[in-house]
Design a protein around this motif. Structure first.
Motif, mmCIF file in Angstrom:
data_model
loop_
_atom_site.group_PDB
_atom_site.id
_atom_site.type_symbol
_atom_site.label_atom_id
_atom_site.label_comp_id
_atom_site.label_asym_id
_atom_site.label_seq_id
_atom_site.Cartn_x
_atom_site.Cartn_y
_atom_site.Cartn_z
ATOM 1 N N ASN A 40 0.794 -1.229 0.000
ATOM 2 C CA ASN A 40 0.000 0.000 0.000
ATOM 3 C C ASN A 40 0.826 1.280 0.000
ATOM 4 N N SER A 41 2.052 1.220 -0.497
ATOM 5 C CA SER A 41 2.827 2.440 -0.690
ATOM 6 C C SER A 41 3.557 2.344 -2.023
ATOM 7 N N VAL A 42 3.874 3.498 -2.598
ATOM 8 C CA VAL A 42 4.513 3.518 -3.913
ATOM 9 C C VAL A 42 5.849 2.791 -3.901
ATOM 10 N N CYS A 43 6.688 3.108 -2.923
ATOM 11 C CA CYS A 43 8.022 2.497 -2.888
ATOM 12 C C CYS A 43 7.953 0.987 -2.686
ATOM 13 N N GLU A 44 7.032 0.524 -1.844
ATOM 14 C CA GLU A 44 6.896 -0.926 -1.628
ATOM 15 C C GLU A 44 6.426 -1.622 -2.893
ATOM 16 N N VAL A 45 5.555 -0.969 -3.657
ATOM 17 C CA VAL A 45 5.093 -1.538 -4.923
ATOM 18 C C VAL A 45 6.247 -1.595 -5.928
ATOM 19 N N VAL A 46 6.985 -0.500 -6.050
ATOM 20 C CA VAL A 46 8.074 -0.420 -7.025
ATOM 21 C C VAL A 46 9.163 -1.451 -6.723
ATOM 22 N N TYR A 47 9.486 -1.628 -5.446
ATOM 23 C CA TYR A 47 10.576 -2.525 -5.074
ATOM 24 C C TYR A 47 10.079 -3.874 -4.556
ATOM 25 N N GLN A 48 8.876 -4.243 -4.976
ATOM 26 C CA GLN A 48 8.309 -5.523 -4.526
ATOM 27 C C GLN A 48 9.019 -6.697 -5.201
ATOM 28 N N GLY A 49 9.333 -7.702 -4.390
ATOM 29 C CA GLY A 49 9.965 -8.895 -4.921
ATOM 30 C C GLY A 49 10.712 -9.637 -3.821
ATOM 31 N N PRO A 50 10.973 -10.923 -4.014
ATOM 32 C CA PRO A 50 11.700 -11.690 -3.004
ATOM 33 C C PRO A 50 13.136 -11.215 -2.866
ATOM 34 N N ILE B 209 16.250 -10.863 -5.381
ATOM 35 C CA ILE B 209 16.656 -12.033 -6.156
ATOM 36 C C ILE B 209 16.550 -11.677 -7.640
ATOM 37 N N ARG B 210 17.597 -11.943 -8.356
ATOM 38 C CA ARG B 210 17.680 -11.506 -9.744
ATOM 39 C C ARG B 210 16.528 -12.046 -10.593
ATOM 40 N N ASN B 211 15.955 -11.138 -11.384
ATOM 41 C CA ASN B 211 14.876 -11.451 -12.330
ATOM 42 C C ASN B 211 13.613 -11.999 -11.658
ATOM 43 N N CYS C 240 11.624 -9.723 -9.589
ATOM 44 C CA CYS C 240 10.901 -8.549 -9.094
ATOM 45 C C CYS C 240 9.669 -8.263 -9.948
ATOM 46 N N GLN C 241 8.765 -7.481 -9.409
ATOM 47 C CA GLN C 241 7.587 -7.072 -10.160
ATOM 48 C C GLN C 241 7.985 -6.172 -11.330
ATOM 49 N N PHE C 242 8.950 -5.298 -11.108
ATOM 50 C CA PHE C 242 9.470 -4.442 -12.168
ATOM 51 C C PHE C 242 10.924 -4.846 -12.411
ATOM 52 N N SER C 243 11.201 -5.353 -13.596
ATOM 53 C CA SER C 243 12.456 -6.054 -13.862
ATOM 54 C C SER C 243 13.711 -5.205 -13.673
ATOM 55 N N TRP C 244 13.624 -3.893 -13.866
ATOM 56 C CA TRP C 244 14.829 -3.063 -13.771
ATOM 57 C C TRP C 244 15.463 -3.113 -12.391
ATOM 58 N N TYR C 245 14.633 -3.361 -11.361
ATOM 59 C CA TYR C 245 15.136 -3.338 -9.991
ATOM 60 C C TYR C 245 16.032 -4.534 -9.690
ATOM 61 N N CYS C 246 15.826 -5.640 -10.370
ATOM 62 C CA CYS C 246 16.626 -6.830 -10.046
ATOM 63 C C CYS C 246 17.223 -7.471 -11.297
ATOM 64 N N ASP C 247 17.652 -6.622 -12.241
ATOM 65 C CA ASP C 247 18.281 -7.163 -13.450
ATOM 66 C C ASP C 247 19.794 -7.247 -13.328
#
Length: 202
Positions: free
Chosen positions: A103-113, A125-127, A129-136
């Motif tokens: 329920n926050s922008v930053c948590e949504v953007v950086y969501q992932g294991p 963990i690489r590849n 994340c919800q948005f691939s740029w964060y964990c590529d």
């Protein structure tokens, strides 16, 4: 010849005039509808969430949310049109409001294991994340040569987050992918904007 009033009469006249002006202003204020612009804190420093100024913590959080949203727009849609950038930002905000996502922008953007390093640091963990740029595995720093593009993304983030600019056809969109891949999603396709295809949650 000018006639001067005695000192006591001048004082009475001044006080009476002050009272009348004050009364008139109070009477007018009851007829004024005051609205507060959600976007003004970052734009010009006058942001108000309610009749009182926000705390420093609230302002800091808002600035952080803006930065997260701007970075997501940049890395996901920096080569897209203004509409394409708004679309990515809107999907981010739709997720914030959706029960399946944080329920926050930053948590949504950086969501992932994540995994924990021997230094007790959390890394995505690489590849995964919800948005691939964060964990590529690549740097997330904005290249100096693209600062003007990032500024454009930041301005769009302000419009979407603070002024609630939205694209009507993406009201329910919470997923998208580039048009050169086919993930085989069963969700309902709602629009194609630029190189992205958008889907609802159903």
């Amino acid at each position: 010849m000018e006639q001067r009033l005695p000192k006591w009469e001048r004082l009475v006249t001044f006080l009476l005039g002050t009272f009348c002006v004050t009364w008139a202003l109070l009477a007018l204020s009851d007829q004024i509808n005051i609205s507060y612009d959600r976007g003004s804190v970052v734009v010009n420093g006058n942001y108000i969430t309610d009749p009182q100024q926000p705390t420093k913590t609230e302002i800091a959080k808002l600035r952080q949310e803006l930065d997260c949203l701007a970075r997501n727009i940049y890395w996901e849609a920096r080569s897209e049109s203004t509409q394409g950038k708004i679309a990515v930002a809107q999907v981010t905000m739709n997720r914030v409001e959706h029960e399946k996502f944080p329920n926050s922008v930053c948590e949504v953007v950086y969501q992932g294991p994540t995994y924990q390093t021997w230094k007790d640091e959390q890394h995505p963990i690489r590849n995964r994340c919800q948005f691939s740029w964060y964990c590529d595995g690549l740097s997330d720093n904005i290249p100096p040569v693209n600062i003007s593009i990032f500024k454009e993304c930041y301005d769009i983030a302000k419009k979407v987050l603070l002024q609630e600019v939205r694209l009507p056809k993406l009201q329910r969109a919470v997923y998208y992918h580039a048009d050169y891949v086919n993930p085989g999603w069963k969700n309902k396709k709602v629009a194609k904007i630029g190189r992205h295809i958008f889907y609802s949650d159903s």
